[in-house]
Design a protein around this motif. Structure first.
Motif, PDB file in Angstrom:
ATOM      1  N   ALA A 165      10.455   0.994   9.656  1.00 34.63           N
ATOM      2  CA  ALA A 165       9.364   1.634   8.902  1.00 34.63           C
ATOM      3  C   ALA A 165       9.850   2.933   8.264  1.00 34.63           C
ATOM      4  O   ALA A 165       9.536   3.233   7.100  1.00 34.63           O
ATOM      5  CB  ALA A 165       8.176   1.905   9.822  1.00 34.63           C
ATOM      6  N   SER A 166      10.624   3.698   9.009  1.00 28.48           N
ATOM      7  CA  SER A 166      11.156   4.956   8.482  1.00 28.48           C
ATOM      8  C   SER A 166      12.100   4.711   7.314  1.00 28.48           C
ATOM      9  O   SER A 166      12.038   5.414   6.293  1.00 28.48           O
ATOM     10  CB  SER A 166      11.882   5.708   9.601  1.00 28.48           C
ATOM     11  OG  SER A 166      12.448   6.909   9.118  1.00 28.48           O
ATOM     12  N   ASP A 167      12.952   3.717   7.438  1.00 25.22           N
ATOM     13  CA  ASP A 167      13.909   3.403   6.371  1.00 25.22           C
ATOM     14  C   ASP A 167      13.201   2.940   5.095  1.00 25.22           C
ATOM     15  O   ASP A 167      13.675   3.203   3.983  1.00 25.22           O
ATOM     16  CB  ASP A 167      14.897   2.332   6.840  1.00 25.22           C
ATOM     17  CG  ASP A 167      15.873   2.840   7.899  1.00 25.22           C
ATOM     18  OD1 ASP A 167      15.987   4.080   8.041  1.00 25.22           O
ATOM     19  OD2 ASP A 167      16.487   2.006   8.591  1.00 25.22           O
ATOM     20  N   LEU A 168      12.061   2.257   5.249  1.00 27.87           N
ATOM     21  CA  LEU A 168      11.299   1.815   4.078  1.00 27.87           C
ATOM     22  C   LEU A 168      10.718   3.007   3.325  1.00 27.87           C
ATOM     23  O   LEU A 168      10.550   2.957   2.104  1.00 27.87           O
ATOM     24  CB  LEU A 168      10.163   0.885   4.505  1.00 27.87           C
ATOM     25  CG  LEU A 168      10.539  -0.551   4.858  1.00 27.87           C
ATOM     26  CD1 LEU A 168       9.323  -1.279   5.428  1.00 27.87           C
ATOM     27  CD2 LEU A 168      11.083  -1.298   3.658  1.00 27.87           C
ATOM     28  N   GLY A 169      10.389   4.073   4.055  1.00 30.69           N
ATOM     29  CA  GLY A 169       9.831   5.257   3.409  1.00 30.69           C
ATOM     30  C   GLY A 169       8.511   5.730   3.965  1.00 30.69           C
ATOM     31  O   GLY A 169       7.926   6.701   3.467  1.00 30.69           O
ATOM     32  N   PHE A 170       7.989   5.062   5.002  1.00 32.22           N
ATOM     33  CA  PHE A 170       6.709   5.474   5.585  1.00 32.22           C
ATOM     34  C   PHE A 170       6.769   6.918   6.076  1.00 32.22           C
ATOM     35  O   PHE A 170       7.681   7.309   6.795  1.00 32.22           O
ATOM     36  CB  PHE A 170       6.350   4.586   6.787  1.00 32.22           C
ATOM     37  CG  PHE A 170       5.553   3.368   6.451  1.00 32.22           C
ATOM     38  CD1 PHE A 170       4.205   3.467   6.147  1.00 32.22           C
ATOM     39  CD2 PHE A 170       6.141   2.113   6.448  1.00 32.22           C
ATOM     40  CE1 PHE A 170       3.452   2.329   5.847  1.00 32.22           C
ATOM     41  CE2 PHE A 170       5.404   0.976   6.150  1.00 32.22           C
ATOM     42  CZ  PHE A 170       4.059   1.089   5.841  1.00 32.22           C
ATOM     43  N   THR A 171       5.799   7.705   5.670  1.00 29.25           N
ATOM     44  CA  THR A 171       5.593   9.025   6.270  1.00 29.25           C
ATOM     45  C   THR A 171       4.248   9.072   6.984  1.00 29.25           C
ATOM     46  O   THR A 171       4.086   9.797   7.966  1.00 29.25           O
ATOM     47  CB  THR A 171       5.665  10.146   5.209  1.00 29.25           C
ATOM     48  OG1 THR A 171       4.689   9.897   4.189  1.00 29.25           O
ATOM     49  CG2 THR A 171       7.045  10.218   4.587  1.00 29.25           C
ATOM     50  N   ASN A 172       3.271   8.312   6.509  1.00 31.07           N
ATOM     51  CA  ASN A 172       1.964   8.230   7.163  1.00 31.07           C
ATOM     52  C   ASN A 172       2.012   7.158   8.245  1.00 31.07           C
ATOM     53  O   ASN A 172       1.455   6.067   8.112  1.00 31.07           O
ATOM     54  CB  ASN A 172       0.876   7.927   6.140  1.00 31.07           C
ATOM     55  CG  ASN A 172       0.655   9.069   5.181  1.00 31.07           C
ATOM     56  OD1 ASN A 172       1.068  10.192   5.448  1.00 31.07           O
ATOM     57  ND2 ASN A 172       0.024   8.801   4.050  1.00 31.07           N
ATOM     58  N   CYS A 173       2.709   7.469   9.318  1.00 33.31           N
ATOM     59  CA  CYS A 173       2.937   6.473  10.373  1.00 33.31           C
ATOM     60  C   CYS A 173       2.852   7.140  11.732  1.00 33.31           C
ATOM     61  O   CYS A 173       3.541   8.131  11.996  1.00 33.31           O
ATOM     62  CB  CYS A 173       4.311   5.824  10.179  1.00 33.31           C
ATOM     63  SG  CYS A 173       4.714   4.566  11.419  1.00 33.31           S
TER      64      CYS A 173
ATOM     65  N   TYR B  70       0.799  -1.237   0.000  1.00 32.64           N
ATOM     66  CA  TYR B  70       0.000   0.000   0.000  1.00 32.64           C
ATOM     67  C   TYR B  70       0.830   1.285   0.000  1.00 32.64           C
ATOM     68  O   TYR B  70       0.281   2.359  -0.259  1.00 32.64           O
ATOM     69  CB  TYR B  70      -0.929   0.024   1.229  1.00 32.64           C
ATOM     70  CG  TYR B  70      -1.827  -1.167   1.325  1.00 32.64           C
ATOM     71  CD1 TYR B  70      -2.945  -1.294   0.517  1.00 32.64           C
ATOM     72  CD2 TYR B  70      -1.555  -2.196   2.226  1.00 32.64           C
ATOM     73  CE1 TYR B  70      -3.776  -2.401   0.606  1.00 32.64           C
ATOM     74  CE2 TYR B  70      -2.379  -3.308   2.319  1.00 32.64           C
ATOM     75  CZ  TYR B  70      -3.480  -3.410   1.508  1.00 32.64           C
ATOM     76  OH  TYR B  70      -4.289  -4.512   1.592  1.00 32.64           O
ATOM     77  N   HIS B  71       2.110   1.192   0.334  1.00 35.11           N
ATOM     78  CA  HIS B  71       2.942   2.389   0.506  1.00 35.11           C
ATOM     79  C   HIS B  71       2.238   3.363   1.458  1.00 35.11           C
ATOM     80  O   HIS B  71       1.745   2.947   2.501  1.00 35.11           O
ATOM     81  CB  HIS B  71       3.265   3.012  -0.853  1.00 35.11           C
ATOM     82  CG  HIS B  71       4.140   2.127  -1.689  1.00 35.11           C
ATOM     83  ND1 HIS B  71       5.508   2.071  -1.524  1.00 35.11           N
ATOM     84  CD2 HIS B  71       3.840   1.251  -2.676  1.00 35.11           C
ATOM     85  CE1 HIS B  71       6.021   1.199  -2.376  1.00 35.11           C
ATOM     86  NE2 HIS B  71       5.032   0.673  -3.081  1.00 35.11           N
ATOM     87  N   ASP B  72       2.141   4.636   1.088  1.00 34.15           N
ATOM     88  CA  ASP B  72       1.518   5.612   1.976  1.00 34.15           C
ATOM     89  C   ASP B  72       0.044   5.831   1.660  1.00 34.15           C
ATOM     90  O   ASP B  72      -0.535   6.861   2.040  1.00 34.15           O
ATOM     91  CB  ASP B  72       2.265   6.950   1.898  1.00 34.15           C
ATOM     92  CG  ASP B  72       3.338   7.087   2.988  1.00 34.15           C
ATOM     93  OD1 ASP B  72       3.162   6.469   4.059  1.00 34.15           O
ATOM     94  OD2 ASP B  72       4.325   7.806   2.772  1.00 34.15           O
ATOM     95  N   ASP B  73      -0.579   4.877   0.986  1.00 32.90           N
ATOM     96  CA  ASP B  73      -2.014   4.976   0.697  1.00 32.90           C
ATOM     97  C   ASP B  73      -2.865   4.532   1.884  1.00 32.90           C
ATOM     98  O   ASP B  73      -4.097   4.655   1.866  1.00 32.90           O
ATOM     99  CB  ASP B  73      -2.378   4.152  -0.542  1.00 32.90           C
ATOM    100  CG  ASP B  73      -1.865   4.795  -1.820  1.00 32.90           C
ATOM    101  OD1 ASP B  73      -1.524   5.994  -1.797  1.00 32.90           O
ATOM    102  OD2 ASP B  73      -1.791   4.088  -2.847  1.00 32.90           O
TER     103      ASP B  73
END
Length: 296
Positions: free
Chosen positions: A266-274, A226-229
């Protein structure tokens, strides 16, 4: 969705809930343990006034570490009619709740739909949140199309062995993946108004002692799918309670090291909506008092 042949959840008990209990131990009558304004949910649900939580009694999971075991397993709660349930929904809106949050609602979906119909006809217009374990049936969720605005599922386990040991649900990982797919299909990408989520999916994951590597697998799956969706909510509030107090793996709290490993991943993967939790949240002080407030 027949109370006389209940297959609302993956347990598929086929219980006649008008006469007997299935796995969840709920009858055909709705039971509610607490109606409250909850200020400790994710910020996009609680806002300034709080989320309008309605805690339903009983549960189809019965995890051995459940912090709400008083209502999920022991069944504490008060019986309410569908008409009273609709009134409760409207009263939460009148209390200026930013959303109506249905907590552990799975086994009462038919009754909730009827109550929502009544409430909406009488002016209910705040977002409706479905807060669940992630152990659902796609068919049950499909019946909720148009009724639920925000889905708030857990994604508890990545491995069936863990799911079996802690929740007697070895099919949980595959069920949860299909369920979250369905939720995303029903409500889509996040939509906000005045910082309150109006539509979307927030996936909660409670990190358990010794399980941070499994947690990282869950986080990786959510990102790749889902990435940041969707929003991810990583929880560090695990507190040993109920049967966990005597379980060799679960009788201690989570360490800062374990939690930070998952957050950093999670941060390293690229999550911003966390969402992440900070401070001392692993305490019984955050467990609600299921005293029946505002139910009757």
């Amino acid at each position: 969705m027949n109370m006389q042949n209940c297959i609302l959840c993956p347990r598929n008990c086929h219980a006649d809930r008008t006469k007997q209990y299935g796995f969840c131990h709920a009858s055909s009558e709705v039971e509610v343990a607490l109606v409250s304004l909850h200020k400790w949910e994710e910020p996009c649900l609680s806002g300034k006034n709080g989320a309008g939580t309605v805690f339903f009694s009983h549960c189809s999971m019965k995890c051995i570490f459940c912090q709400n075991h008083e209502i999920s397993t022991e069944g504490k709660g008060l019986k309410v009619s569908i008409e009273r349930l609709a009134e409760i929904f409207l009263e939460q809106q009148q209390r200026k709740a930013h959303c109506l949050e249905l907590v552990t609602p799975t086994h009462y979906v038919p009754q909730i739909i009827k109550a929502l119909n009544i409430a909406k006809q009488n002016g209910l217009n705040i977002p409706v949140v479905y807060n669940c374990s992630g152990y659902e049936k796609v068919e049950t969720l499909h019946a909720l199309r148009g009724y639920i605005d925000v889905f708030l599922p857990d994604f508890k386990y990545f491995y069936s062995e863990t799911a079996k040991e802690y929740s007697n649900a070895p099919d949980y990982p595959e069920v949860a993946k299909k369920v979250i797919d369905k939720m995303y299909e029903l409500v889509g990408k996040p939509v906000f108004k005045d910082d309150i989520m109006q539509k979307g999916v927030i996936i909660r994951h409670l990190i358990l002692p010794w399980q941070y590597k499994e947690s990282m697998q869950i986080v990786k799956y959510i990102w790749e799918t889902y990435h940041d969706d969707v929003y991810l909510s990583l929880m560090n509030q695990y507190t040993p309670m109920y049967k966990a107090l005597s379980h060799p793996k679960l009788k201690r709290k989570l360490t800062t090291f374990e939690y930070n490993k998952v957050v950093d991943f999670a941060s390293d993967l690229g999550f911003t909506n966390c969402y992440i939790q900070q401070g001392k949240t692993a305490t019984k002080d955050f467990v609600p008092d299921f005293n029946g407030e505002n139910v009757l």
